[in-house]
Write a protein that holds these residues in place. Sequence first.
Motif, PDB file in Angstrom:
ATOM      1  N   THR A  32       0.844  -1.192   0.000  1.00  0.00           N
ATOM      2  CA  THR A  32       0.000   0.000   0.000  1.00  0.00           C
ATOM      3  C   THR A  32       0.875   1.235   0.000  1.00  0.00           C
ATOM      4  N   ALA A  33       0.495   2.219  -0.813  1.00  0.00           N
ATOM      5  CA  ALA A  33       1.266   3.466  -0.900  1.00  0.00           C
ATOM      6  C   ALA A  33       0.316   4.635  -1.131  1.00  0.00           C
ATOM      7  N   LYS A  34       0.780   5.795  -0.724  1.00  0.00           N
ATOM      8  CA  LYS A  34       0.047   7.029  -0.982  1.00  0.00           C
ATOM      9  C   LYS A  34       0.321   7.452  -2.428  1.00  0.00           C
ATOM     10  N   VAL A  35      -0.707   7.867  -3.131  1.00  0.00           N
ATOM     11  CA  VAL A  35      -0.590   8.233  -4.546  1.00  0.00           C
ATOM     12  C   VAL A  35       0.532   9.244  -4.769  1.00  0.00           C
ATOM     13  N   GLN A  36       0.655  10.231  -3.900  1.00  0.00           N
ATOM     14  CA  GLN A  36       1.672  11.279  -4.092  1.00  0.00           C
ATOM     15  C   GLN A  36       3.093  10.740  -4.055  1.00  0.00           C
ATOM     16  N   ASN A  37       3.302   9.553  -3.496  1.00  0.00           N
ATOM     17  CA  ASN A  37       4.644   8.976  -3.407  1.00  0.00           C
ATOM     18  C   ASN A  37       4.984   8.042  -4.567  1.00  0.00           C
ATOM     19  N   ILE A  38       4.030   7.797  -5.444  1.00  0.00           N
ATOM     20  CA  ILE A  38       4.207   6.830  -6.524  1.00  0.00           C
ATOM     21  C   ILE A  38       4.763   7.534  -7.755  1.00  0.00           C
ATOM     22  N   LEU A  40       4.592   6.961 -10.782  1.00  0.00           N
ATOM     23  CA  LEU A  40       3.635   7.035 -11.887  1.00  0.00           C
ATOM     24  C   LEU A  40       2.294   7.599 -11.405  1.00  0.00           C
ATOM     25  N   GLN A  41       2.372   8.570 -10.511  1.00  0.00           N
ATOM     26  CA  GLN A  41       1.152   9.105  -9.910  1.00  0.00           C
ATOM     27  C   GLN A  41       0.206   9.686 -10.955  1.00  0.00           C
ATOM     28  N   SER A  42       0.720  10.211 -12.056  1.00  0.00           N
ATOM     29  CA  SER A  42      -0.142  10.806 -13.082  1.00  0.00           C
ATOM     30  C   SER A  42      -1.126   9.782 -13.654  1.00  0.00           C
ATOM     31  N   LEU A  43      -0.711   8.515 -13.743  1.00  0.00           N
ATOM     32  CA  LEU A  43      -1.619   7.474 -14.221  1.00  0.00           C
ATOM     33  C   LEU A  43      -2.778   7.269 -13.246  1.00  0.00           C
TER      34      LEU A  43
END
Length: 192
Positions: A32-38, A40-43
């Motif tokens: 599990t991860a926070k979107v802002q840390n990924i 490829l967050q734009s996807l």
Amino acid sequence: MRFFLTCAVISLFSFATFANAGENTYSEEPFTAKVQNIRLQSLLIAQGKKNEDLVTTQARVKLFKPSVNIDDVRQASISDIEEVNFLIEYTKANINGEVEKILSFWAPEERTIIKERLSNAEMLGRSKAYFENNPGLSVLGVVDQGETQAILQRRGAMVLGVNIIKSDNKIHLTNKPADDLELAIIEASFVQ
């Protein structure tokens, strides 16, 4: 004498670490991860996710407990984990700036593109300097994505997946992971 005893203790510790890490097997695990840390967050944003949202993926992984930590690959002993040996040898080739040897680690169909990049003397020099200044490895495990695998490697505060493909009983680097978004979520799940 004290020097030799210290080296022997370090060697035994390294061997024990490798042996323990090699006993791990693959299992299905959630990440599990926070979107802002990924990366490829734009996807995910395009899918309607917000930066503060959490996303989870399930993946088949072999996590090394404890992780395999090598201070300097130039003095590393052989591991019983083939992916660790592969990274040791690849890092050594980069430290030495050996273009042909670096190329040999890549999947044959990707070597032309990599050779073009390595022909840039400035880029090759920066890469060589980076590996000379950072000769260590911290390997957390391996993600099995079917067609490709990713070796999870800690670099500073980040965890990066080194994408590999196995063919003819050899490991090769690839820039074509089977599921890059899944890998990006797994990488970001290690962010503290």
